[in-house]
Design a protein around this motif. Structure first.
Motif, PDB file in Angstrom:
ATOM      1  N   ALA A 170      49.465  41.427  36.579  1.00  0.00           N
ATOM      2  CA  ALA A 170      50.637  41.620  37.663  1.00  0.00           C
ATOM      3  C   ALA A 170      50.669  43.336  38.188  1.00  0.00           C
ATOM      4  O   ALA A 170      51.224  43.331  39.230  1.00  0.00           O
ATOM      5  N   ASP A 171      50.098  44.139  37.446  1.00  0.00           N
ATOM      6  CA  ASP A 171      50.371  45.513  37.909  1.00  0.00           C
ATOM      7  C   ASP A 171      49.200  46.266  38.384  1.00  0.00           C
ATOM      8  O   ASP A 171      48.879  47.345  38.430  1.00  0.00           O
ATOM      9  N   GLU A 172      48.069  45.388  38.323  1.00  0.00           N
ATOM     10  CA  GLU A 172      46.713  45.880  38.679  1.00  0.00           C
ATOM     11  C   GLU A 172      45.979  45.492  40.039  1.00  0.00           C
ATOM     12  O   GLU A 172      46.711  44.889  40.908  1.00  0.00           O
ATOM     13  N   LEU A 173      45.056  46.181  40.338  1.00  0.00           N
ATOM     14  CA  LEU A 173      44.640  45.937  41.831  1.00  0.00           C
ATOM     15  C   LEU A 173      43.060  45.479  41.743  1.00  0.00           C
ATOM     16  O   LEU A 173      42.484  46.031  40.744  1.00  0.00           O
ATOM     17  N   PRO A 174      42.525  44.652  42.700  1.00  0.00           N
ATOM     18  CA  PRO A 174      41.256  44.319  42.608  1.00  0.00           C
ATOM     19  C   PRO A 174      40.204  45.420  42.742  1.00  0.00           C
ATOM     20  O   PRO A 174      40.464  46.596  43.313  1.00  0.00           O
ATOM     21  N   MET A 175      39.160  45.562  41.948  1.00  0.00           N
ATOM     22  CA  MET A 175      38.007  46.390  41.641  1.00  0.00           C
ATOM     23  C   MET A 175      38.529  47.703  40.990  1.00  0.00           C
ATOM     24  O   MET A 175      37.584  48.700  40.782  1.00  0.00           O
ATOM     25  N   ALA A 176      39.716  47.718  40.425  1.00  0.00           N
ATOM     26  CA  ALA A 176      39.979  48.696  39.360  1.00  0.00           C
ATOM     27  C   ALA A 176      39.357  48.839  38.052  1.00  0.00           C
ATOM     28  O   ALA A 176      39.175  49.660  37.422  1.00  0.00           O
ATOM     29  N   ARG A 177      39.150  47.505  37.931  1.00  0.00           N
ATOM     30  CA  ARG A 177      38.282  47.032  36.569  1.00  0.00           C
ATOM     31  C   ARG A 177      37.657  45.703  36.632  1.00  0.00           C
ATOM     32  O   ARG A 177      38.221  44.764  37.646  1.00  0.00           O
ATOM     33  N   VAL A 178      36.944  45.263  35.769  1.00  0.00           N
ATOM     34  CA  VAL A 178      36.177  43.921  35.868  1.00  0.00           C
ATOM     35  C   VAL A 178      37.263  43.018  35.062  1.00  0.00           C
ATOM     36  O   VAL A 178      37.713  43.369  34.134  1.00  0.00           O
ATOM     37  N   GLY A 179      37.731  41.991  35.975  1.00  0.00           N
ATOM     38  CA  GLY A 179      38.771  41.117  35.396  1.00  0.00           C
ATOM     39  C   GLY A 179      38.411  40.167  34.188  1.00  0.00           C
ATOM     40  O   GLY A 179      37.179  40.136  33.968  1.00  0.00           O
ATOM     41  N   SER A 180      39.442  39.126  33.747  1.00  0.00           N
ATOM     42  CA  SER A 180      39.043  38.312  32.753  1.00  0.00           C
ATOM     43  C   SER A 180      39.961  37.164  32.946  1.00  0.00           C
ATOM     44  O   SER A 180      41.115  37.232  33.407  1.00  0.00           O
ATOM     45  N   VAL A 181      39.850  36.146  32.167  1.00  0.00           N
ATOM     46  CA  VAL A 181      40.720  35.109  32.162  1.00  0.00           C
ATOM     47  C   VAL A 181      40.689  34.583  30.791  1.00  0.00           C
ATOM     48  O   VAL A 181      39.709  34.386  30.080  1.00  0.00           O
ATOM     49  N   GLU A 182      41.845  33.915  30.181  1.00  0.00           N
ATOM     50  CA  GLU A 182      41.848  33.323  28.962  1.00  0.00           C
ATOM     51  C   GLU A 182      41.261  32.054  29.077  1.00  0.00           C
ATOM     52  O   GLU A 182      41.539  31.076  30.037  1.00  0.00           O
ATOM     53  N   ALA A 183      41.205  31.399  28.030  1.00  0.00           N
ATOM     54  CA  ALA A 183      40.523  30.029  27.911  1.00  0.00           C
ATOM     55  C   ALA A 183      41.630  29.095  28.435  1.00  0.00           C
ATOM     56  O   ALA A 183      41.552  27.897  28.958  1.00  0.00           O
ATOM     57  N   ALA A 184      43.035  29.247  28.028  1.00  0.00           N
ATOM     58  CA  ALA A 184      43.968  28.283  28.217  1.00  0.00           C
ATOM     59  C   ALA A 184      44.098  28.088  29.940  1.00  0.00           C
ATOM     60  O   ALA A 184      44.385  26.938  30.204  1.00  0.00           O
ATOM     61  N   GLU A 185      44.066  28.839  30.601  1.00  0.00           N
ATOM     62  CA  GLU A 185      44.138  28.932  32.092  1.00  0.00           C
ATOM     63  C   GLU A 185      42.779  28.268  32.493  1.00  0.00           C
ATOM     64  O   GLU A 185      43.038  27.391  33.552  1.00  0.00           O
ATOM     65  N   VAL A 186      41.535  28.414  31.945  1.00  0.00           N
ATOM     66  CA  VAL A 186      40.523  27.733  32.413  1.00  0.00           C
ATOM     67  C   VAL A 186      40.562  26.167  31.969  1.00  0.00           C
ATOM     68  O   VAL A 186      40.361  25.265  32.739  1.00  0.00           O
ATOM     69  N   ASN A 187      41.374  25.927  30.905  1.00  0.00           N
ATOM     70  CA  ASN A 187      41.571  24.430  30.493  1.00  0.00           C
ATOM     71  C   ASN A 187      42.488  23.907  31.293  1.00  0.00           C
ATOM     72  O   ASN A 187      42.301  22.730  31.662  1.00  0.00           O
TER      73      ASN A 187
END
Length: 223
Positions: A99-116
């Motif tokens: 929520a406080d980050e910008l694209p390209m500042a780091r390689v992002g990630s996602v939790e399995a719960a959201e994928v599910n």
């Protein structure tokens, strides 16, 4: 693409299907009117592309870069397109930021719960619409992009779960990424390989892609 199909079909007994992966939501440096740092394509604008791909006998994968939004929120925008039998869905955790980050500042990630959550929704859509099994692609080139990958539920028979290894560079670098991502991978995943025109040194030929990559990828993309 047809040239690629001809080259790969010579190496494969099963039919090789042409496909296009369309990035339908693009992460942006600007917040936009909804503040989620994503530019969303209007589904209506995508119809001519999907129609053309369909007429050519091809498959479409809608790719989502989520920014500060969630994958499910954005996937639902394209529900009507996903009701088509030859349209699948891809999630790109590289562009999933906090929520406080910008694209390209780091390689992002996602939790399995959201994928599910997305997989549950998409599998239900396939059942309700009586569609054939649908491709569900997860892009990954770092382990941290899917830290708790073992918690992803691949039991949905309505979905073909595809782990897309996006590594680039020299053959050694690509194989290292491929092998690391395959470690402890749920056997419910099909493996996908990416060939880069400008970031691989050199770009793999169809023969190398099909005869040297182990196991042989089910899905091959070019960027």
């Amino acid at each position: 693409v047809q040239e690629h199909i001809t080259n790969y079909q010579a190496l494969e007994e099963q039919p090789v299907i042409p496909a296009f992966e369309i990035i339908v939501t693009v992460a942006s440096e600007f917040p936009g009117p909804d503040g989620n740092y994503v530019n969303e394509s209007d589904p209506a604008d995508l119809v001519p592309y999907i129609d053309a791909i369909t007429e050519a006998g091809g498959y479409v994968v809608l790719d989502i870069q989520p920014g500060r939004s969630t994958f499910l929120e954005l996937a639902k925008i394209y529900e009507d397109l996903l009701k088509r039998p030859n349209v699948g869905l891809a999630l790109d955790p590289e562009w999933r930021i906090g929520a406080d980050e910008l694209p390209m500042a780091r390689v992002g990630s996602v939790e399995a719960a959201e994928v599910n959550e997305v997989a549950d929704w998409l599998a239900n859509l396939v059942r309700e619409e009586e569609l054939p099994q649908k491709a569900f692609v997860l892009h990954q080139f770092q382990l941290q992009m899917l830290r708790d990958r073992e918690q992803i539920n691949t039991d949905h028979i309505e979905l073909a779960f595809v782990l897309h290894a996006d590594g680039h560079g020299t053959p050694g670098q690509k194989y290292d990424t491929w092998n690391v991502l395959r470690q402890d991978l749920d056997p419910g995943f099909f493996m996908a390989w990416k060939n880069f025109y400008d970031e691989d040194f050199p770009t793999f030929s169809p023969q190398q892609t099909y005869e040297e990559v182990d196991p042989r990828p089910w899905f091959v993309s070019y960027q």
